[in-house]
Design a protein around this motif. Structure first.
Motif: not given
Length: 203
Positions: A128-144
C-alpha cells in the motif's frame, strides 16, 4: 516504461536487503538443499498475489472517490518508508542464522512459505505504501496496473530468492565469517528507503 524500470530497480534493492523472507529461504536451502530453498521462495512469492489483490481493489476504490484521498495514501506510503528507514537505523547489526531447522517436504515448504507471506499484514501495508507511487498509465485501469506491478515484484523476488538459494553455501559462509556485515549496508538501506519515499511523494 521508465516508471516500470524504476519500480523493478527499487523492488530488487528492497528484496536483496536482509530480512525474514530472504533469511528463511537461505536457511531452508542450507538445511534441505537448493531445490527446497527455491520451492520455499515460490511459496513466499505466491502469497504476493493475495496482497496485490487487496491493495489493487482497495486503492482503486479510493481513486474513484477522490484524488485527494489518493494523495493521502501516497503521503502515508512516504511516511511509512521513512519509518522503515528509522527502523533500519535502530536495527541490530547482527544477522542470525538458525541452523536448528527441521527438514520438511517440498509441498509443506511451499505451503508454509505461502502462509507466512499471506498472514503477514506488513506485506499489504508495504505494498500500500510502495505501489501507488509507481502507477504508470492513464489509459490502463488501476487494478490492471497493480497486477502488473505485483507480477513484476513477484518475478524479481523469485529471481533474487533463487539466486540466494543457489549461492546459499557461499552466502552462509560469508555471514558466519562476518556476522555483523549488516552494519556495512545499514546506511545503504536507509538511503534506499528515503529515496523511494521521496520518489513516491513527488512523482
Amino acid at each position: 516504461m521508465e516508471i516500470l524500470i524504476s519500480f523493478i530497480g527499487a523492488s530488487m534493492l528492497l528484496t536483496i536487503m536482509p530480512g525474514p523472507d530472504i533469511i528463511y529461504v537461505l536457511v531452508q536451502s542450507i538445511t534441505n538443499g537448493k531445490k527446497y530453498g527455491i520451492v520455499t521462495a515460490l511459496g513466499l512469492v505466491s502469497g504476493i498475489i493475495v496482497h496485490t489483490t487487496l491493495v489493487a481493489f482497495g486503492v482503486s476504490a479510493v481513486l474513484k472517490q477522490s484524488e485527494i484521498l489518493f494523495f493521502i495514501i501516497k503521503l502515508f506510503g512516504a511516511l511509512y518508508l521513512l519509518y522503515l528507514a528509522y527502523l533500519s537505523y535502530k536495527a541490530t547489526d547482527e544477522v542470525l542464522l538458525d541452523s536448528n531447522v527441521q527438514k520438511k517436504g517440498l509441498l509443506k515448504l511451499f505451503k508454509q512459505g505461502f502462509v507466512m507471506n499471506v498472514l503477514n499484514p506488513k506485506v499489504s501495508i508495504f505494498f500500500l505504501a510502495f505501489f501507488p507511487g509507481f502507477l504508470f498509465s492513464e489509459s490502463i485501469s488501476t487494478v490492471t496496473q497493480f497486477y502488473i506491478l505485483g507480477g513484476l515484484f513477484m518475478l524479481q523476488a523469485l529471481f533474487v530468492f533463487s539466486m540466494v538459494s543457489i549461492l546459499s553455501g557461499s552466502f552462509a559462509q560469508y555471514l558466519q565469517r562476518y556476522p555483523t556485515y549488516n552494519s556495512n549496508i545499514k546506511w545503504f538501506k536507509i538511503i534506499v528507503f528515503l529515496g523511494i519515499a521521496f520518489f513516491i511523494l513527488f512523482s
